[in-house]
Enzyme design. Structure first.
Site, PDB file in Angstrom:
ATOM      1  N   GLU A  21      -4.184 -16.705 -17.514  1.00  0.00           N
ATOM      2  CA  GLU A  21      -3.094 -16.531 -16.549  1.00  0.00           C
ATOM      3  C   GLU A  21      -2.427 -17.854 -16.190  1.00  0.00           C
ATOM      4  OE1 GLU A  21      -4.855 -14.789 -13.026  1.00  0.00           O
ATOM      5  OE2 GLU A  21      -6.771 -15.710 -13.492  1.00  0.00           O
ATOM      6  N   HIS A  80       0.826  -1.210   0.000  1.00  0.00           N
ATOM      7  CA  HIS A  80       0.000   0.000   0.000  1.00  0.00           C
ATOM      8  C   HIS A  80       0.859   1.258   0.000  1.00  0.00           C
ATOM      9  CE1 HIS A  80      -3.615  -2.041  -0.091  1.00  0.00           C
ATOM     10  NE2 HIS A  80      -4.065  -1.900   1.132  1.00  0.00           N
ATOM     11  N   ARG A 124       7.249 -13.977  -7.362  1.00  0.00           N
ATOM     12  CA  ARG A 124       7.976 -12.722  -7.548  1.00  0.00           C
ATOM     13  C   ARG A 124       8.100 -11.893  -6.277  1.00  0.00           C
ATOM     14  NH1 ARG A 124       4.626  -8.000 -10.476  1.00  0.00           N
ATOM     15  NH2 ARG A 124       2.594  -8.290  -9.557  1.00  0.00           N
ATOM     16  N   ARG A 140     -14.213  -8.755 -12.606  1.00  0.00           N
ATOM     17  CA  ARG A 140     -13.659 -10.090 -12.408  1.00  0.00           C
ATOM     18  C   ARG A 140     -14.392 -10.758 -11.259  1.00  0.00           C
ATOM     19  NH1 ARG A 140      -7.464 -10.959 -10.611  1.00  0.00           N
ATOM     20  NH2 ARG A 140      -8.324 -10.379  -8.582  1.00  0.00           N
ATOM     21  N   ASN A 153       0.806 -11.147 -14.389  1.00  0.00           N
ATOM     22  CA  ASN A 153       1.408 -11.380 -13.078  1.00  0.00           C
ATOM     23  C   ASN A 153       1.497 -12.878 -12.776  1.00  0.00           C
ATOM     24  OD1 ASN A 153       1.203  -8.639 -13.062  1.00  0.00           O
ATOM     25  ND2 ASN A 153      -0.162  -8.501 -11.311  1.00  0.00           N
ATOM     26  N   ASP A 154       0.370 -13.567 -12.911  1.00  0.00           N
ATOM     27  CA  ASP A 154       0.359 -15.004 -12.651  1.00  0.00           C
ATOM     28  C   ASP A 154       0.925 -15.803 -13.816  1.00  0.00           C
ATOM     29  OD1 ASP A 154      -0.497 -15.164 -10.060  1.00  0.00           O
ATOM     30  OD2 ASP A 154      -2.625 -15.255 -10.558  1.00  0.00           O
ATOM     31  N   CYS A 161      -4.155  -7.140 -18.516  1.00  0.00           N
ATOM     32  CA  CYS A 161      -4.436  -6.424 -17.277  1.00  0.00           C
ATOM     33  C   CYS A 161      -3.357  -6.626 -16.223  1.00  0.00           C
ATOM     34  CB  CYS A 161      -5.798  -6.827 -16.710  1.00  0.00           C
ATOM     35  SG  CYS A 161      -5.947  -8.588 -16.348  1.00  0.00           S
ATOM     36  N   ARG A 212     -11.457  -5.679  -9.419  1.00  0.00           N
ATOM     37  CA  ARG A 212     -11.313  -6.773  -8.452  1.00  0.00           C
ATOM     38  C   ARG A 212     -12.448  -6.701  -7.443  1.00  0.00           C
ATOM     39  NH1 ARG A 212      -6.055  -4.499  -8.843  1.00  0.00           N
ATOM     40  NH2 ARG A 212      -4.501  -5.896  -9.752  1.00  0.00           N
TER      41      ARG A 212
END
Length: 577
Positions: A435, A191, A469, A334, A458-459, A506, A298
Site C-alpha cells: 500500500e 456507516h 480522498r 491483518r 485505498n492507501d 483488498c 481488520r
C-alpha cells in the site's frame, strides 16, 4: 427538471416523492450549575442514557432474524458505546468536578473523542466518529425530553432527504419501506453508506444544500450508480428510469441464483472471491454468500472505544469465533494497523504531537518498536490457526528489514507456544499489504520473502497521487486509473507470477465493477471486497473471457499515457477496447 450531483454510495434506482427529514440540532450553550444541583443533574444524565438504550433496543428488535448479521452489528455497536466509560462516565465526572450542565458535559466529551478520530489516517476508521455523533444525539434527544420522531413512519415508497442519517434511521427506513435517501453529508465509507449497501437501499450522499433545494412531496429520481438526484423529471426521463428499475429487479434476482456457483470465466479461469470483514458478526454474510475466504479481517475494532489494551485471550476468542464460523474456508488476519494517529491507552509510544501521522509510527512500525504490544496478538493468531486455515498479513510494509524482524517475532511467538504446550500451524503463511509506492516498486524483493501479497489500493492510490480522498477539496484527484497507479499494480501482480506466490487485492477498487475487467486483464486472480459486492463480481467473471481480455489489456498497459487510454480502459467489458 433540475438535477444535483453527489456521491453514489449504494447502487440502484428509485422514483418517489421527497420527504424532508429536518432535525436541526440545538447549539449547546456552556452552562454551569450550582453545587446543590449536581445530584439531580447526574440523575438527569443517567436517565437520558437509559432512554437512549431503550430506544436503540427497540430498533434492534425490529430487525428480522433472517437479516444479515452485519446490519444488526451497527446498532449493537451503539449499544456498547452507551455502556462505555469514555462516553458515559466522563460527562458525569465533568458534571461533578466542573459543575457543567449535562448537555455541556456531554458536548465536551463528544468534542474530545471526535478530535481523536479526526487525527486518524485510515479513512474508514476516521468515519467511526459518526458513531460518536449518533450516540451523543440520541442522548441529547432524551436530555431535551423530545419524543421519538415519527417522521419515519408511513413512508413506504418515499425518498428521504436529510442533512445526515443515523444507522438506526437507516434500519428503520428499510423497515418502513423507504425507496431511497439523499443526504447533504457523508462519504462512501460512512456507516450509513455501508448500511445502505447492506440493506439494498439506493443512496446518494454529499448533495450540498439538498434540504434547501428540494421541497417536500416533489417527485424525485435517485440514481445511486451515477450519484445523481433528479427533481421533477420530465416524462421521457421518468420512463427511462422505470425501465432501469425493472432491469435492476431482474438482475438482483438473477444474482441470488449465483450463490453456490463458481467464479469462473467463460474460458475456464477460476477466480478466487474473498470478503473484507471487520467484526466477527460479518462472518455469517461471508458464509451465506459462499465466498472463497476472507481476504482482509481488520482487527482494529478490538482496540476502539476502550481505555485498555485487549489481552491475548480476547484476541484469541475473536479469531477463534471467525475461524469456527467460516467452516474451513481460509481467513487472512491483518495485524493491528494502529499508531501515532490512533493512540492506544497503555502504550508507551511518545504522545508528542505528530506533524503527519500518515507517515508516522503506525502499523508494522509500531509493532516492531513495541513487541510487548504486538506479541499477544501474534500468539493469539497462532493459537487460532490450530482450529482452521489462517494467514497473517502485515500492513504498511516498506522495507525488507521489517519483514525479517516480523518473521523473527513470529518465530519467538511459536517458540513460546511450544514451551507452553499450545498447538498452532507451524507453516502459517505470512504475507504483506502493498500500500506504499516503495513497496510496489520493490515487489519482487518482497515476493521472495513472503508467502503472498495483497494490494491495498485505498492507501496506494492516496500515497501515489498525494491526496486524501475524503477531503472535499482534493478528492476529485483520486483516480484508480492514473497511469502511475496502474503501473504499480502491474508490478505487484507480475512479481507474484514471477515468484509463484498468490497476489490479491483488498482495496475498494477490487469490488468496483468499473475496474474488475481491467484487473482481470492485468492478471489478477484473487479479489477481496465488501460482501455485498461478491455476487455482482461473480456475474462479471462468469460472462467474460479472460484470455481475450488479457490480449486486449496488454497493449493498453504500454500506452497508459495516451489521451484516450482512460476511456478505453473503462469500457473493457464492452465489445471494443
Amino acid at each position: 427538471m433540475n438535477s444535483y450531483s453527489g456521491i453514489g454510495v449504494s447502487p440502484g434506482f428509485a422514483i418517489g416523492e421527497a420527504h424532508l427529514l429536518l432535525r436541526d440540532r440545538t447549539d449547546i450553550v456552556p452552562r454551569f450549575i450550582e453545587p446543590e444541583e449536581i445530584p439531580d443533574e447526574v440523575d438527569r444524565f443517567r436517565q437520558a442514557v437509559t432512554g437512549a438504550r431503550r430506544q436503540l433496543r427497540a430498533v434492534r428488535e425490529k430487525i428480522a432474524q433472517h437479516t444479515r448479521s452485519d446490519i444488526a452489528a451497527f446498532i449493537d455497536t451503539h449499544l456498547l458505546m452507551l455502556n462505555d466509560e469514555a462516553l458515559v462516565e466522563a460527562p458525569i465526572a465533568s458534571i461533578r468536578e466542573k459543575q457543567c450542565a449535562a448537555e455541556w458535559a456531554l458536548q465536551l466529551q463528544r468534542d474530545a473523542l471526535v478530535r481523536i478520530f479526526d487525527e486518524m489516517e485510515d479513512p474508514y476508521l476516521r468515519t467511526r466518529k459518526d458513531d460518536v455523533d449518533h450516540v451523543v444525539n440520541q442522548i441529547l434527544k432524551n436530555l431535551h425530553q423530545e419524543d421519538e420522531d415519527d417522521d419515519l413512519h408511513q413512508l413506504e415508497g418515499k425518498i428521504i432527504v436529510a442533512q445526515d442519517l443515523t444507522p438506526a434511521d437507516t434500519i428503520l427506513m428499510r423497515h418502513q419501506g423507504v425507496a431511497a435517501f439523499v443526504t447533504e453529508y457523508g462519504g462512501p465509507m460512512s456507516h450509513t453508506a455501508i448500511l445502505a449497501r447492506s440493506l439494498g437501499i439506493p443512496a446518494v450522499v454529499g448533495v450540498h444544500e439538498a434540504t434547501q433545494n428540494i421541497e417536500d412531496t416533489q417527485q424525485l429520481i435517485v440514481d445511486g450508480q451515477q450519484g445523481l438526484v433528479i427533481v421533477e423529471p420530465d416524462g421521457e426521463t421518468h420512463d427511462q428510469y422505470l425501465e432501469k428499475i425493472e432491469a435492476e429487479r431482474s438482475r438482483t434476482a438473477s444474482l441470488q441464483e449465483l450463490i453456490g456457483k463458481p467464479a469462473e470465466t467463460l474460458d475456464g479461469h477460476r477466480i478466487q472471491l474473498l470478503a473484507n470483514i471487520e467484526l466477527p458478526e460479518d462472518i455469517a454474510t461471508t458464509r451465506d454468500l459462499e465466498a472463497d475466504g476472507v481476504g482482509l479481517y481488520r482487527t482494529e475494532f478490538l482496540y476502539m472505544n476502550r481505555s485498555d489494551i485487549p489481552d491475548e485471550e480476547e484476541h484469541f476468542q475473536a479469531y477463534r469465533q471467525v475461524v469456527d464460523g467460516l467452516n474451513g474456508i481460509p481467513v487472512t488476519i491483518r495485524t493491528l494497523d494502529l499508531g501515532a494517529d490512533k493512540q492506544i491507552d497503555g502504550s508507551s509510544v511518545d504522545e508528542s504531537p505528530v506533524c503527519n501521522p500518515a507517515l508516522g509510527l503506525r502499523a508494522i512500525r509500531l509493532c516492531l518498536k513495541e513487541p510487548q504490544l504486538f506479541m499477544p496478538q501474534l500468539r493469539a493468531i497462532l493459537r487460532a490457526s490450530a482450529f482452521g486455515p489462517i494467514r497473517i498479513m502485515i500492513p504498511m510494509i516498506s522495507n525488507l528489514q521489517e519483514v525479517r524482524e516480523l518473521k523473527q517475532l513470529v518465530q519467538e511467538a511459536m517458540n513460546s507456544l511450544t514451551r507452553d504446550g499450545i498447538g498452532f500451524d507451524a507453516d502459517i503463511p505470512i504475507g504483506g499489504m502493498i500500500e506504499i509506492p516503495a513497496a510496489a516498486l520493490a515487489a519482487n524483493a518482497f515476493a521472495r520473502e513472503l508467502d503472498f501479497l495483497s494490494i491495498g489500493t485505498n492507501d496506494l492510490i492516496q500515497y501515489t497521487i498525494a491526496i486524501d480522498r475524503v477531503d472535499d477539496e482534493v478528492n476529485y484527484l483520486f483516480d484508480p486509473l492514473h497511469p502511475s497507479v496502474l503501473r504499480l499494480i502491474q508490478m505487484v501482480i507480475d512479481a507474484g507470477h514471477t515468484h509463484n506466490i498468490p497476489v490479491s487485492m483488498c482495496g475498494e477498487m477490487a469490488g468496483d465493477p468499473r475496474y474488475i475487467p481491467l484487473l482481470l486483464g492485468m492478471g489478477l486472480k484473487m479479489f477481496s471486497m465488501q460482501p455485498g459486492a461478491l455476487l455482482e463480481a461473480k456475474r462479471i467473471f462468469r460472462n467474460i473471457n479472460a484470455t481475450e481480455l488479457q490480449a486486449r489489456v496488454a497493449p493498453l498497459m504500454t500506452q497508459l499515457d495516451a489521451p484516450d487510454t482512460p476511456e478505453r480502459l473503462t469500457r473493457l467489458s464492452g465489445p471494443d477496447a
